[in-house]
Design an enzyme around this catalytic site. Structure first.
Site, short mmCIF file in Angstrom:
data_model
loop_
_atom_site.label_atom_id
_atom_site.label_comp_id
_atom_site.label_asym_id
_atom_site.label_seq_id
_atom_site.Cartn_x
_atom_site.Cartn_y
_atom_site.Cartn_z
N ARG A 14 -1.57 12.00 -2.25
CA ARG A 14 -2.21 11.76 -0.95
C ARG A 14 -1.17 11.34 0.09
O ARG A 14 -0.79 12.12 0.96
CB ARG A 14 -3.31 10.71 -1.08
CG ARG A 14 -4.32 10.72 0.09
CD ARG A 14 -3.83 9.99 1.34
NE ARG A 14 -3.58 8.57 1.10
CZ ARG A 14 -3.03 7.77 2.00
NH1 ARG A 14 -2.66 8.24 3.20
NH2 ARG A 14 -2.81 6.50 1.72
N ASP A 15 -0.64 10.13 -0.01
CA ASP A 15 0.33 9.68 0.98
C ASP A 15 1.65 10.44 0.83
O ASP A 15 2.32 10.75 1.82
CB ASP A 15 0.57 8.17 0.82
CG ASP A 15 0.91 7.50 2.15
OD1 ASP A 15 1.11 8.23 3.14
OD2 ASP A 15 0.97 6.27 2.20
N TYR A 142 -8.81 -0.14 2.59
CA TYR A 142 -7.49 -0.23 3.23
C TYR A 142 -7.61 -0.97 4.56
O TYR A 142 -8.49 -0.66 5.37
CB TYR A 142 -6.96 1.17 3.56
CG TYR A 142 -6.11 1.84 2.53
CD1 TYR A 142 -4.86 1.36 2.20
CD2 TYR A 142 -6.55 3.03 1.92
CE1 TYR A 142 -4.06 2.02 1.26
CE2 TYR A 142 -5.76 3.69 1.00
CZ TYR A 142 -4.51 3.18 0.67
OH TYR A 142 -3.73 3.84 -0.25
N GLU A 144 -5.56 -0.77 7.51
CA GLU A 144 -4.45 -0.07 8.15
C GLU A 144 -3.75 -0.97 9.17
O GLU A 144 -4.39 -1.68 9.94
CB GLU A 144 -4.97 1.19 8.85
CG GLU A 144 -3.86 2.06 9.41
CD GLU A 144 -4.38 3.28 10.14
OE1 GLU A 144 -3.58 4.21 10.37
OE2 GLU A 144 -5.58 3.32 10.48
N HIS A 205 0.87 -2.04 -0.41
CA HIS A 205 1.24 -0.64 -0.15
C HIS A 205 2.44 -0.67 0.80
O HIS A 205 2.28 -0.88 2.01
CB HIS A 205 0.03 0.07 0.47
CG HIS A 205 0.24 1.50 0.85
ND1 HIS A 205 -0.40 2.54 0.22
CD2 HIS A 205 0.99 2.07 1.83
CE1 HIS A 205 -0.05 3.69 0.78
NE2 HIS A 205 0.79 3.43 1.77
N HIS A 207 5.94 0.67 2.79
CA HIS A 207 6.69 1.81 3.32
C HIS A 207 8.16 1.43 3.48
O HIS A 207 8.52 0.25 3.45
CB HIS A 207 6.09 2.29 4.65
CG HIS A 207 4.90 3.19 4.45
ND1 HIS A 207 4.99 4.56 4.57
CD2 HIS A 207 3.62 2.93 4.12
CE1 HIS A 207 3.81 5.10 4.33
NE2 HIS A 207 2.95 4.12 4.06
#
Length: 505
Positions: A14-15, A142, A144, A205, A207
């Site tokens: 997905r990501d 989530y 965001e 999560h 990045h």
């Protein structure tokens, strides 16, 4: 020391698919889903975003059908949206049972993107969660832009979490959506949240925009998170997500109180397959899965490895289904060559080893890439060169090949100290070289041997920049004999084989 097991959720499908230029086919998604769950043993996989395309629908349906038959259906997750249940209807049609509902984790995003108040947003979310419950769909949520939410609007985040922890939600997913957190912030923000809501499952999560994702993952674990979101090869939006292989190695080696279920020995295999499916290359120096990670280049390192493994660390390549290698080049030295010879089952005496080392250094200075497969060819070339005294030297040559014109060669050669220069044309560059050579020897009333066989080979498995060996068989009135030349350029290797012939002749 007590252990706690942390869930690993892989979001490569997905990501990871949000990597620029990457798109998985339905069959590729199914293949990777099987590998991730059965081979790699991750706990959960996020496989798609709802409503994206017909291809995505087919991919999710294929995965859920397989997962249901194997008992993995609750491990398959889909990203959904606050859209009055449209995403949920899409999920029902695919057979998926776990939604990861995307909501706004910062007041900035909520105000400027949705243009709603917190209470309006919470009401919409509550309706989606309620509908999911009636449909038998598990909900994770989530937040965001949560990291910026904690920086700039923490009151909103805690107000939101007060609401969510009262809902039938299984997990709350906290993303550093823009990859902006430092390791200290990661710990501080998560520590506050986990202490305030001790009975709620939180995932982190991360990045990688500042190359801090692995450090941030470590801090999230210290703060007590219950799950991590990772991708194979660190794929994902912009600079990507926290990389699965690096996190697994770090957790296993530096966090003894944390247990994870991922099978280390399968990381490299899955990494290479994802790279093949996506065309998203793995940098040679990427930790754990890069080509150079377990390759020693400096000769002193190879020497140290032979003396009590002085340059080993806990990242032993066998853990990841790999082997240690020793590069050949101008810095490798005799120790690296000896390591490669041992692997090939070859032995050289000290004098031969010295000559082979000098040749490899010479090739390295020319920026030629030398591999273990090249080594037998180099040995053959170097030792073959010792069998005769050199009296003929090909000093220089110019090879030309132009459209509409015959190839030509200008040759400068020295025979017993006397210099000659000639030019000739031919059917190819090497043929032109031979014709120029015939002119030189014609002056001395000498006839050259006839070329009766010409073969070129490269080491098996080599690449386009590999060394190639040209083997030429020559015929005189009395006998035939063979010479070899070695170079990365085929014509040059043939010229080297010819120079050896001239000295033998």
């Amino acid at each position: 020391m007590s252990h706690r097991t942390v869930e690993i959720m892989d979001t490569t499908l997905r990501d990871g698919e949000q990597t620029s230029g990457v798109s998985f086919s339905a069959s590729e998604k199914l293949t990777l889903a099987k590998l991730l769950l059965e081979e790699l043993k991750v706990d959960r996989i996020e496989v798609a975003s709802a409503r994206v395309s017909d291809g995505e629908f087919k991919a999710v349906k294929n995965i859920t059908e397989w997962a249901k038959s194997e008992g993995y259906l609750q491990k398959v997750e889909v990203l959904t949206f606050v859209d009055k249940g449209v995403s949920l209807d899409w999920m029902v049609a695919t057979g998926a049972k776990v939604q990861n509902l995307l909501t706004k984790g910062s007041l900035n995003h909520l105000t400027h993107q949705l243009k709603k108040t917190p209470d309006q947003h919470f009401k919409d979310i509550g309706e989606v969660i309620s509908k999911a419950e009636t449909l038998g769909i598990t909900t994770n949520v989530y937040l965001e832009d949560w990291s910026n939410g904690m920086r700039n609007s923490p009151e909103y985040v805690f107000h939101f979490l007060d609401f969510l922890t009262a809902q039938p939600v299984k997990r709350i997913l906290l993303p550093d959506t823009l990859g902006v957190l430092t390791h200290q912030e990661t710990f501080d923000f998560l520590d506050q949240i986990i202490q305030r809501y001790p009975n709620t499952h939180f995932d982190f999560h991360g990045h990688n925009d500042y190359d801090l994702s692995v450090a941030n993952v470590m801090e999230s674990l210290k703060a007590g998170v219950h799950g991590l979101h990772l991708t194979v090869n660190g794929m994902g939006e912009r600079a990507g997500n926290a990389p699965l292989a690096s996190v697994v190695a770090v957790v296993n080696d530096f966090m003894p109180n944390i247990a994870i279920n991922v099978k280390e020995s399968s990381l490299y295999k899955v990494s290479k397959l994802v790279s093949a499916f996506t065309g998203f290359g793995i940098p040679d120096n990427k930790p754990i899965v890069g080509d150079n990670v377990f390759t020693q280049t400096a000769g002193i390192h190879a020497d140290g490895d032979s003396k009590k493994n002085l340059y080993f660390n806990d990242l032993l390549p066998e853990r990841f289904g790999r082997k240690r290698k020793y590069a050949l080049g101008k810095t490798s030295g005799k120790a690296n060559i000896q390591k490669n010879l041992q692997e090939l089952g070859l032995t050289l005496n000290d004098d031969e080893l010295k000559k082979v080392t000098e040749r490899i250094i010479e090739l390295g200075d020319k920026k030629e890439r030398v591999t273990k497969d090249d080594l037998p060819y180099i040995i053959s070339d170097v030792l073959d060169s010792e069998w005769h005294q050199q009296r003929v030297f090909v000093k220089s040559y110019v090879l030309t090949h132009s459209k509409g014109l015959k190839p030509s060669t200008t040759l400068s050669i020295e025979i017993d100290g006397k210099a000659y220069e000639e030019n000739a044309q031919g059917d190819g560059q090497f043929d032109a070289f031979i014709n120029a050579l015939k002119k030189v020897y014609g002056r001395e009333k000498m006839e050259l041997p006839k070329l009766v066989d010409y073969a070129v080979r490269i080491p098996p498995g080599s690449t386009s920049d590999a060394l190639c060996e040209t083997i030429i068989t020559w015929q005189t009135k009395e006998k035939s004999f063979t010479t070899r030349g070695l170079d990365s350029d085929q014509t040059v290797s043939a010229i080297k084989a010819t120079e050896k012939m001239l000295n033998l002749f």
